[in-house]
Motif scaffolding. Structure first.
Motif, short mmCIF file in Angstrom:
data_model
loop_
_atom_site.label_atom_id
_atom_site.label_comp_id
_atom_site.label_asym_id
_atom_site.label_seq_id
_atom_site.Cartn_x
_atom_site.Cartn_y
_atom_site.Cartn_z
N ARG A 183 0.83 -1.21 0.00
CA ARG A 183 0.00 0.00 0.00
C ARG A 183 0.86 1.26 0.00
O ARG A 183 0.58 2.24 -0.69
N CYS A 184 1.94 1.22 0.80
CA CYS A 184 2.84 2.38 0.86
C CYS A 184 3.59 2.56 -0.46
O CYS A 184 3.78 3.70 -0.92
N GLN A 185 3.99 1.47 -1.10
CA GLN A 185 4.68 1.57 -2.39
C GLN A 185 3.75 2.13 -3.47
O GLN A 185 4.17 2.95 -4.29
N THR A 186 2.51 1.70 -3.47
CA THR A 186 1.54 2.23 -4.42
C THR A 186 1.35 3.72 -4.21
O THR A 186 1.33 4.51 -5.15
N HIS A 210 12.87 -1.51 3.22
CA HIS A 210 13.99 -0.58 3.11
C HIS A 210 14.43 -0.57 1.65
O HIS A 210 14.83 -1.60 1.12
N GLY A 211 14.31 0.58 1.01
CA GLY A 211 14.72 0.73 -0.38
C GLY A 211 15.22 2.12 -0.63
O GLY A 211 15.14 2.99 0.24
N PRO A 212 15.73 2.38 -1.83
CA PRO A 212 16.30 3.71 -2.11
C PRO A 212 15.26 4.83 -2.14
O PRO A 212 15.61 5.98 -1.91
N ASP A 213 13.99 4.49 -2.38
CA ASP A 213 12.98 5.54 -2.49
C ASP A 213 11.85 5.42 -1.48
O ASP A 213 10.90 6.20 -1.50
N LEU A 214 11.96 4.45 -0.57
CA LEU A 214 10.92 4.27 0.45
C LEU A 214 11.43 3.41 1.58
O LEU A 214 12.06 2.37 1.34
N LEU A 274 1.11 12.85 0.54
CA LEU A 274 -0.32 12.91 0.88
C LEU A 274 -0.99 11.55 0.65
O LEU A 274 -1.89 11.17 1.42
N ALA A 275 -0.56 10.83 -0.36
CA ALA A 275 -1.10 9.50 -0.60
C ALA A 275 -0.71 8.55 0.53
O ALA A 275 -1.53 7.75 1.00
N VAL A 276 0.53 8.64 1.00
CA VAL A 276 0.96 7.81 2.13
C VAL A 276 0.18 8.21 3.38
O VAL A 276 -0.24 7.34 4.16
N ARG A 277 -0.04 9.50 3.58
CA ARG A 277 -0.85 9.95 4.72
C ARG A 277 -2.22 9.26 4.71
O ARG A 277 -2.68 8.76 5.74
#
Length: 190
Positions: free
Chosen positions: A11-14, A56-60, A23-26
């Motif tokens: 869900r967080c990656q999407t 754990h990744g480079p963008d999230l 805002l989407a993560v919020r």
């Protein structure tokens, strides 16, 4: 469908791929923290304070952070946006800005269970758990939380220094030892 770690991360990656990721993560975290029983089942019981990496990744980066009762973490920065979704207890945030000679206070915010806090990439804050229960949250960062060079400040002098995750781990270990000792004393006095 039963919530699990893979679903939380997906869900967080999407959300990260949306036009305005923070805002989407919020919005994702608002939905997740509204289902505390689901998060408890997915992530298990909290018996110690600390940081658990879910992704754990480079963008999230997605973490579960459990603040030990009584812990207080010194001011620090992330240098990337962050979204914090509390699902148990409460964390108290104090905010700062850089000033001549260190930092100056700019206010604070209590973050009780069920609420979400968005932090911009330039925020400096400290965190404390003033409650007698663990404060547990999902923390989502818009980058590699572990690779970015950041600063932290001494809690008493506000002297800036490089962020040291080992110092943070030691702080959790000390807080966990105090909490265990306090619980044992309470149990013995009953």
């Amino acid at each position: 469908m039963t919530l699990d770690v893979e679903d939380i991360v997906a869900r967080c990656q999407t959300a990260r791929d949306e036009h305005t990721p923070v805002l989407a993560v919020r919005d994702v975290l608002r939905e997740l923290v509204a289902d505390r029983p689901g998060l408890d089942r997915a992530l298990g019981p909290v018996e110690r304070g600390g940081i658990t990496t879910l992704h754990h990744g480079p963008d999230l980066t997605v973490l579960q952070v459990a603040w030990t009762p009584g812990i207080a973490l010194y001011p620090h920065e992330h240098r990337m946006w962050a979204v914090i979704g509390m699902y148990a207890g409460q964390e108290d945030n104090a905010f700062y800005r850089r000033a001549v000679g260190g930092l100056e206070s700019t206010g604070g915010r209590e973050l009780p269970a069920g609420e979400v806090l968005v932090l911009g990439d330039d925020v400096i804050h400290s965190v404390a758990n003033p409650q007698r229960d663990f404060a547990v949250a999902l923390h989502v960062y818009g980058g590699d939380f572990f690779a970015v060079e950041r600063s932290e400040w001494d809690g008493a002098t506000y002297e800036e220094r490089p962020r040291d995750l080992e110092r943070t781990r030691n702080l959790f270990d000390e807080a966990n030892a105090r909490w265990t000792e306090e619980r044992e004393r309470r149990d013995q006095s009953r």
